[in-house]
Motif scaffolding. Structure first.
Motif, PDB file in Angstrom:
ATOM      1  N   GLU A  88       0.988  -1.316  -0.170  1.00 10.50           N
ATOM      2  CA  GLU A  88      -0.094   0.212  -0.303  1.00 10.50           C
ATOM      3  C   GLU A  88       1.163   0.866  -0.067  1.00 10.50           C
ATOM      4  O   GLU A  88       2.375   1.335   0.209  1.00 10.50           O
ATOM      5  N   LEU A  89       0.310   2.392  -0.671  1.00 10.25           N
ATOM      6  CA  LEU A  89       1.210   3.693  -1.244  1.00 10.25           C
ATOM      7  C   LEU A  89       1.558   4.750   1.045  1.00 10.25           C
ATOM      8  O   LEU A  89       0.209   4.185   1.947  1.00 10.25           O
ATOM      9  N   LEU A  90       2.665   4.416   1.149  1.00  9.94           N
ATOM     10  CA  LEU A  90       2.798   5.269   2.091  1.00  9.94           C
ATOM     11  C   LEU A  90       2.763   6.666   2.131  1.00  9.94           C
ATOM     12  O   LEU A  90       3.799   6.411   0.871  1.00  9.94           O
ATOM     13  N   TRP A  91       3.286   7.496   3.032  1.00  8.41           N
ATOM     14  CA  TRP A  91       3.862   8.466   2.427  1.00  8.41           C
ATOM     15  C   TRP A  91       4.964   9.352   4.250  1.00  8.41           C
ATOM     16  O   TRP A  91       4.600   9.097   5.262  1.00  8.41           O
ATOM     17  N   ILE A  92       6.333   9.276   3.645  1.00 12.74           N
ATOM     18  CA  ILE A  92       6.982   9.066   4.541  1.00 12.74           C
ATOM     19  C   ILE A  92       7.043  10.448   5.121  1.00 12.74           C
ATOM     20  O   ILE A  92       7.271  11.631   4.561  1.00 12.74           O
ATOM     21  N   THR A  93       6.528  11.219   6.342  1.00  9.64           N
ATOM     22  CA  THR A  93       7.088  12.971   6.982  1.00  9.64           C
ATOM     23  C   THR A  93       8.255  13.003   7.879  1.00  9.64           C
ATOM     24  O   THR A  93       8.208  14.252   7.944  1.00  9.64           O
ATOM     25  N   GLY A  94       8.221  12.322   7.711  1.00  9.24           N
ATOM     26  CA  GLY A  94       9.414  12.829   8.999  1.00  9.24           C
ATOM     27  C   GLY A  94      10.744  11.784   9.103  1.00  9.24           C
ATOM     28  O   GLY A  94      10.517   9.910   9.098  1.00  9.24           O
ATOM     29  N   PHE A  95      11.686  11.799   9.808  1.00  3.32           N
ATOM     30  CA  PHE A  95      12.906  11.396   9.875  1.00  3.32           C
ATOM     31  C   PHE A  95      14.188  11.586  11.217  1.00  3.32           C
ATOM     32  O   PHE A  95      14.131  12.135  11.278  1.00  3.32           O
ATOM     33  N   ASP A  96      14.074  10.535  12.506  1.00  2.00           N
ATOM     34  CA  ASP A  96      15.012  11.031  13.110  1.00  2.00           C
ATOM     35  C   ASP A  96      16.181   9.853  13.674  1.00  2.00           C
ATOM     36  O   ASP A  96      15.790   8.511  13.217  1.00  2.00           O
ATOM     37  N   PRO A 160       6.797   9.888  -1.038  1.00  2.00           N
ATOM     38  CA  PRO A 160       5.271   9.001  -1.297  1.00  2.00           C
ATOM     39  C   PRO A 160       6.336   6.768  -1.639  1.00  2.00           C
ATOM     40  O   PRO A 160       7.381   7.140  -1.615  1.00  2.00           O
ATOM     41  N   VAL A 161       6.589   6.183  -0.373  1.00  3.72           N
ATOM     42  CA  VAL A 161       6.998   5.197  -0.748  1.00  3.72           C
ATOM     43  C   VAL A 161       5.881   4.086  -0.965  1.00  3.72           C
ATOM     44  O   VAL A 161       4.756   4.452  -0.369  1.00  3.72           O
ATOM     45  N   LEU A 162       6.308   2.532  -1.313  1.00  4.27           N
ATOM     46  CA  LEU A 162       5.715   1.340  -1.317  1.00  4.27           C
ATOM     47  C   LEU A 162       5.499   1.174   0.434  1.00  4.27           C
ATOM     48  O   LEU A 162       7.411   0.586   0.911  1.00  4.27           O
ATOM     49  N   SER A 163       5.157  -0.434   1.208  1.00  3.82           N
ATOM     50  CA  SER A 163       4.774  -0.874   2.440  1.00  3.82           C
ATOM     51  C   SER A 163       5.920  -1.577   1.968  1.00  3.82           C
ATOM     52  O   SER A 163       6.756  -1.743   3.315  1.00  3.82           O
ATOM     53  N   ASN A 164       5.945  -2.416   1.235  1.00  3.74           N
ATOM     54  CA  ASN A 164       6.525  -3.204   1.478  1.00  3.74           C
ATOM     55  C   ASN A 164       7.493  -3.595   0.282  1.00  3.74           C
ATOM     56  O   ASN A 164       8.537  -4.401   0.037  1.00  3.74           O
ATOM     57  N   PHE A 193       5.652   8.297   8.821  1.00  3.14           N
ATOM     58  CA  PHE A 193       5.037   8.027   8.274  1.00  3.14           C
ATOM     59  C   PHE A 193       3.472   7.945   7.966  1.00  3.14           C
ATOM     60  O   PHE A 193       2.524   7.746   9.831  1.00  3.14           O
ATOM     61  N   VAL A 194       2.902   8.230   7.317  1.00  2.00           N
ATOM     62  CA  VAL A 194       0.615   8.445   7.191  1.00  2.00           C
ATOM     63  C   VAL A 194       0.816   6.944   5.967  1.00  2.00           C
ATOM     64  O   VAL A 194       1.046   6.650   5.142  1.00  2.00           O
ATOM     65  N   ARG A 195       0.082   6.518   6.084  1.00  2.00           N
ATOM     66  CA  ARG A 195      -1.314   5.895   5.513  1.00  2.00           C
ATOM     67  C   ARG A 195      -2.061   6.429   4.338  1.00  2.00           C
ATOM     68  O   ARG A 195      -2.584   7.210   4.792  1.00  2.00           O
ATOM     69  N   ASP A 380       1.640  10.849 -10.625  1.00  2.00           N
ATOM     70  CA  ASP A 380       0.463  10.335 -10.568  1.00  2.00           C
ATOM     71  C   ASP A 380       0.165   8.721  -9.813  1.00  2.00           C
ATOM     72  O   ASP A 380       0.588   7.983 -10.309  1.00  2.00           O
ATOM     73  N   LEU A 381      -0.352   8.388  -8.520  1.00  2.00           N
ATOM     74  CA  LEU A 381      -0.367   8.146  -7.278  1.00  2.00           C
ATOM     75  C   LEU A 381      -1.615   6.774  -7.663  1.00  2.00           C
ATOM     76  O   LEU A 381      -1.631   6.294  -7.119  1.00  2.00           O
ATOM     77  N   ALA A 382      -2.578   7.253  -8.671  1.00  2.00           N
ATOM     78  CA  ALA A 382      -3.750   6.118  -8.883  1.00  2.00           C
ATOM     79  C   ALA A 382      -3.493   4.994  -8.043  1.00  2.00           C
ATOM     80  O   ALA A 382      -4.462   4.548  -8.261  1.00  2.00           O
ATOM     81  N   ARG A 383      -2.759   4.288  -9.416  1.00  2.00           N
ATOM     82  CA  ARG A 383      -2.813   2.884  -9.045  1.00  2.00           C
ATOM     83  C   ARG A 383      -2.320   2.550  -7.770  1.00  2.00           C
ATOM     84  O   ARG A 383      -2.204   0.725  -8.059  1.00  2.00           O
ATOM     85  N   PHE A 384      -1.164   2.941  -7.400  1.00  2.00           N
ATOM     86  CA  PHE A 384      -1.214   2.469  -6.034  1.00  2.00           C
ATOM     87  C   PHE A 384      -2.177   2.868  -4.744  1.00  2.00           C
ATOM     88  O   PHE A 384      -1.526   2.622  -3.384  1.00  2.00           O
ATOM     89  N   ARG A 385      -3.190   3.745  -5.489  1.00  2.00           N
ATOM     90  CA  ARG A 385      -4.458   3.208  -3.856  1.00  2.00           C
ATOM     91  C   ARG A 385      -4.934   2.463  -4.187  1.00  2.00           C
ATOM     92  O   ARG A 385      -5.494   1.849  -5.181  1.00  2.00           O
ATOM     93  N   ARG A 386      -5.855   2.653  -2.554  1.00  2.00           N
ATOM     94  CA  ARG A 386      -6.640   1.420  -2.078  1.00  2.00           C
ATOM     95  C   ARG A 386      -8.005   1.928  -2.643  1.00  2.00           C
ATOM     96  O   ARG A 386      -8.436   3.433  -2.414  1.00  2.00           O
TER      97      ARG A 386
END
Length: 386
Positions: A88-96, A160-164, A193-195, A380-386
């Motif tokens: 599934e599509l994830l969004w990384i918003t932070g890194f520590d 944007p990244v993919l969960s797997n 990250f957020v889903r 275009d992220l349409a095909r990665f969205r659930r």
């Protein structure tokens, strides 16, 4: 130097679960010195969506001597951000990243941080499949280093990244100041990250692009990737100085297609140095866009690194560094976070200007990298969205 793959390590780490010492603290013999991967947990919210944090503890590293930049013990860890949920599509918003003792809890000085990098590993279902002209050529997503151990993208933006998909953390330690006794440290790393399926509205996708200062170590002039006949000092600036590569086992030597050789990790002699590097071809803008976050990677004795628009005669952004008093090290490196962003133009020329003031009286090593998180207008992220 060691590396480890978490797939086989987590079970071993679990078998070495912490116990308690005579005073109720963790018994040293029970502390796992192997990498540990923890499952994501909800820690906050964004637009009503849960924000998750995935924590990684690297293996422990023994510091038993002076280690300058890029020479200390390091490790490489590979894992999936959320393997049970994908793809599934994830969004990384932070890194520590935090330097800790072997127990993973007791914080140690940030002076022992060389860097922590988060990168995408090539393979099926990776970031490179996302149809955007701003794909990072190296796969590098984030870099933390001494002076900046946390990144938070501005609200409404994410990478944007993919969960797997397989990601990789490369962590290395540093020691400029303590030579009289050995000790152990490790990196505690968090990926926020957020889903996508939890968001009320999509985030704006940012793609990282790195530009960096260089020294010319072979060739007739210091204009990276320019043919001799197209060089114009009024248009392209003064170009790189001639320099000496730092010569560590992790090479930062780069050759262009005109036969020149450059180093992105060079020696700074005692005194003050200002170096200019034409980075238009490194930036390789496919269209006009805007960076919304800018981070810088510098070494001790750095004063600043600047991205300059040569065509417009303006400064895009300057990051200043503050030194640790009475020791060798960086206390702080400035960053930019902006919802509005700063205009960058496809048809403009850009250079990186780095300034070092080596007050140590002996040779030191230098880097000057700027990580730009650019708005991807063609994604275009349409095909990665659930």
């Amino acid at each position: 130097m060691r590396s480890a793959t978490l797939v086989a390590v987590v079970l071993l780490a679990a078998a070495a679960a912490p116990g308690c010492g005579p005073r109720g603290g963790p018994a040293d013999r029970a502390i796992s010195r192997l990498p540990i991967e923890k499952p994501p947990r909800a820690t906050a919210s964004l637009q009503g969506a849960a924000v998750y944090s995935k924590e990684i503890l690297t293996e422990t590293y023994t510091i038993d001597r002076i280690y300058k930049s890029m020479t200390g013990p390091m490790g490489t860890l590979r894992f999936e951000i959320d393997p049970g949920a994908g793809p599934e599509l994830l969004w990384i918003t932070g890194f520590d990243a935090v330097m800790t003792a072997p127990d993973g809890e007791t914080e140690m000085s940030r002076e022992f941080m060389c860097h922590t990098n988060l990168s995408i590993r090539p393979g099926p279902g990776v970031l490179y499949e996302f149809p955007t002209a701003l794909q990072p050529s190296s796969g590098r997503l984030f870099t933390l280093a001494q002076g900046q151990l946390s990144i938070r993208l501005p609200p409404g933006f994410g990478v944007p990244v993919l969960s797997n998909q397989t990601v990789q953390v490369a962590a290395q330690v540093l020691n400029h100041n303590i030579a009289d006794h050995p000790f152990e440290v490790r990196h505690r790393i968090s990926i926020e990250f957020v889903r996508d399926r939890d968001l009320a509205r999509p985030l704006t996708p940012l793609m990282p692009r790195a530009v960096f200062g260089m020294k010319l170590i072979g060739g007739s002039d210091g204009y990276f990737a320019l043919r001799a006949g197209e060089i114009d000092a009024k248009l392209h600036g003064e170009g790189c100085q001639v320099g000496v590569d730092a010569g560590t086992q992790y090479s930062a030597v780069l050759k262009d297609d005109q036969g020149r050789t450059f180093s992105g990790h060079w020696i700074v002699k005692p005194g003050r140095e200002e170096n200019h590097t034409l980075v238009t071809r490194l930036l390789a803008l496919p269209y006009d866009t805007t960076p919304h976050y800018v981070a810088a990677h510098l070494h001790p004795f750095a004063e600043s690194v600047e991205l300059r628009d040569l065509t417009g005669g303006t400064t895009v952004y300057t990051s200043h560094a503050r030194q640790v008093p009475d020791r060798v090290g960086l206390a702080e490196v400035e960053f930019l976070s902006s919802a509005e962003g700063i205009p960058l133009y496809k048809d403009h020329q850009y250079e990186v200007v780095s300034v070092y003031d080596n007050t140590s009286g002996v040779d030191q090593d230098a880097m000057a990298t700027m990580f730009l998180y650019l708005a991807a207008k063609d994604l275009d992220l349409a095909r990665f969205r659930r």
